[in-house]
Design a protein around this motif. Structure first.
Motif, PDB file in Angstrom:
ATOM      1  N   ASN A  27      21.251  16.518  -1.217  1.00 54.97           N
ATOM      2  CA  ASN A  27      20.902  16.389  -2.629  1.00 54.97           C
ATOM      3  C   ASN A  27      21.039  14.938  -3.101  1.00 54.97           C
ATOM      4  O   ASN A  27      21.643  14.653  -4.126  1.00 54.97           O
ATOM      5  N   ARG A  28      20.450  14.046  -2.295  1.00 54.71           N
ATOM      6  CA  ARG A  28      20.470  12.632  -2.659  1.00 54.71           C
ATOM      7  C   ARG A  28      19.267  11.949  -2.036  1.00 54.71           C
ATOM      8  O   ARG A  28      18.750  12.381  -1.025  1.00 54.71           O
ATOM      9  N   GLY A  29      18.832  10.889  -2.682  1.00 54.12           N
ATOM     10  CA  GLY A  29      17.718  10.105  -2.175  1.00 54.12           C
ATOM     11  C   GLY A  29      16.820   9.660  -3.309  1.00 54.12           C
ATOM     12  O   GLY A  29      17.156   9.796  -4.487  1.00 54.12           O
ATOM     13  N   VAL A  30      15.684   9.131  -2.927  1.00 55.92           N
ATOM     14  CA  VAL A  30      14.736   8.568  -3.893  1.00 55.92           C
ATOM     15  C   VAL A  30      13.428   9.344  -3.815  1.00 55.92           C
ATOM     16  O   VAL A  30      12.967   9.687  -2.731  1.00 55.92           O
ATOM     17  N   VAL A  31      12.856   9.597  -4.981  1.00 55.82           N
ATOM     18  CA  VAL A  31      11.533  10.209  -5.080  1.00 55.82           C
ATOM     19  C   VAL A  31      10.655   9.215  -5.822  1.00 55.82           C
ATOM     20  O   VAL A  31      11.021   8.718  -6.890  1.00 55.82           O
ATOM     21  N   THR A  68       0.858  -1.187   0.000  1.00 58.72           N
ATOM     22  CA  THR A  68       0.000   0.000   0.000  1.00 58.72           C
ATOM     23  C   THR A  68       0.899   1.243   0.000  1.00 58.72           C
ATOM     24  O   THR A  68       2.094   1.147   0.303  1.00 58.72           O
ATOM     25  N   PRO A  69       0.348   2.397  -0.291  1.00 60.18           N
ATOM     26  CA  PRO A  69       1.143   3.624  -0.163  1.00 60.18           C
ATOM     27  C   PRO A  69       1.713   3.795   1.252  1.00 60.18           C
ATOM     28  O   PRO A  69       2.835   4.270   1.418  1.00 60.18           O
ATOM     29  N   GLU A  70       0.962   3.366   2.255  1.00 58.97           N
ATOM     30  CA  GLU A  70       1.452   3.442   3.634  1.00 58.97           C
ATOM     31  C   GLU A  70       2.668   2.541   3.825  1.00 58.97           C
ATOM     32  O   GLU A  70       3.620   2.898   4.523  1.00 58.97           O
ATOM     33  N   ASP A  71       2.642   1.352   3.210  1.00 61.46           N
ATOM     34  CA  ASP A  71       3.798   0.446   3.257  1.00 61.46           C
ATOM     35  C   ASP A  71       5.011   1.115   2.621  1.00 61.46           C
ATOM     36  O   ASP A  71       6.133   1.000   3.121  1.00 61.46           O
ATOM     37  N   LEU A  72       4.784   1.809   1.515  1.00 65.19           N
ATOM     38  CA  LEU A  72       5.882   2.475   0.825  1.00 65.19           C
ATOM     39  C   LEU A  72       6.522   3.546   1.716  1.00 65.19           C
ATOM     40  O   LEU A  72       7.751   3.639   1.767  1.00 65.19           O
ATOM     41  N   VAL A  73       5.701   4.299   2.428  1.00 65.51           N
ATOM     42  CA  VAL A  73       6.230   5.311   3.349  1.00 65.51           C
ATOM     43  C   VAL A  73       7.043   4.634   4.447  1.00 65.51           C
ATOM     44  O   VAL A  73       8.139   5.081   4.786  1.00 65.51           O
ATOM     45  N   GLU A  74       6.545   3.538   4.969  1.00 68.18           N
ATOM     46  CA  GLU A  74       7.251   2.807   6.026  1.00 68.18           C
ATOM     47  C   GLU A  74       8.599   2.275   5.521  1.00 68.18           C
ATOM     48  O   GLU A  74       9.617   2.394   6.203  1.00 68.18           O
ATOM     49  N   VAL A  75       8.612   1.706   4.332  1.00 70.45           N
ATOM     50  CA  VAL A  75       9.850   1.191   3.746  1.00 70.45           C
ATOM     51  C   VAL A  75      10.832   2.335   3.494  1.00 70.45           C
ATOM     52  O   VAL A  75      12.029   2.213   3.766  1.00 70.45           O
ATOM     53  N   THR A  76      10.328   3.445   3.002  1.00 71.55           N
ATOM     54  CA  THR A  76      11.172   4.611   2.742  1.00 71.55           C
ATOM     55  C   THR A  76      11.846   5.089   4.026  1.00 71.55           C
ATOM     56  O   THR A  76      13.043   5.384   4.033  1.00 71.55           O
ATOM     57  N   ASP A  77      11.090   5.119   5.096  1.00 72.51           N
ATOM     58  CA  ASP A  77      11.659   5.527   6.387  1.00 72.51           C
ATOM     59  C   ASP A  77      12.643   4.488   6.922  1.00 72.51           C
ATOM     60  O   ASP A  77      13.734   4.835   7.377  1.00 72.51           O
ATOM     61  N   ARG A  78      12.262   3.227   6.868  1.00 78.21           N
ATOM     62  CA  ARG A  78      13.094   2.160   7.426  1.00 78.21           C
ATOM     63  C   ARG A  78      14.456   2.070   6.757  1.00 78.21           C
ATOM     64  O   ARG A  78      15.472   1.839   7.399  1.00 78.21           O
ATOM     65  N   TYR A  79      14.487   2.275   5.451  1.00 78.29           N
ATOM     66  CA  TYR A  79      15.741   2.151   4.693  1.00 78.29           C
ATOM     67  C   TYR A  79      16.373   3.505   4.363  1.00 78.29           C
ATOM     68  O   TYR A  79      17.321   3.566   3.590  1.00 78.29           O
ATOM     69  N   ASP A  80      15.830   4.570   4.943  1.00 85.22           N
ATOM     70  CA  ASP A  80      16.350   5.922   4.750  1.00 85.22           C
ATOM     71  C   ASP A  80      16.511   6.250   3.260  1.00 85.22           C
ATOM     72  O   ASP A  80      17.565   6.694   2.811  1.00 85.22           O
TER      73      ASP A  80
END
Length: 76
Positions: free
Chosen positions: A29-33, A9-21
């Motif tokens: 000026n780095r990261g994933v969008v 879910t989109p919520e899962d994606l936010v959680e994964v994004t946070d967990r893996y920084d």
């Protein structure tokens, strides 16, 4: 596109994004969008833009992000 991504879910994606920084950090000026987030659970599709200091680093970040998403989607 990965049919297993429909488990996320989109919520899962936010959680994964946070967990893996993975989030984009404007100061470094780095990261994933991510984009096409609404298509994630319906179609198993997500857009990923990886930003880093050079092309090779951005490509590595992209690949590792896909690997993380693949692993998260494969979990039961």
């Amino acid at each position: 596109m990965n049919p297993q991504y429909r488990r996320l879910t989109p919520e899962d994606l936010v959680e994964v994004t946070d967990r893996y920084d993975l989030h984009f950090d404007a100061e470094r000026n780095r990261g994933v969008v991510f984009n096409l987030i609404g298509a994630l659970s319906e179609f198993g599709k997500i857009g990923i833009v990886a930003i880093d200091r050079d092309r090779e680093s951005a490509l590595e970040m992209f690949r590792s992000t896909v690997q993380v998403l693949d692993e998260e989607a494969a979990r039961d």
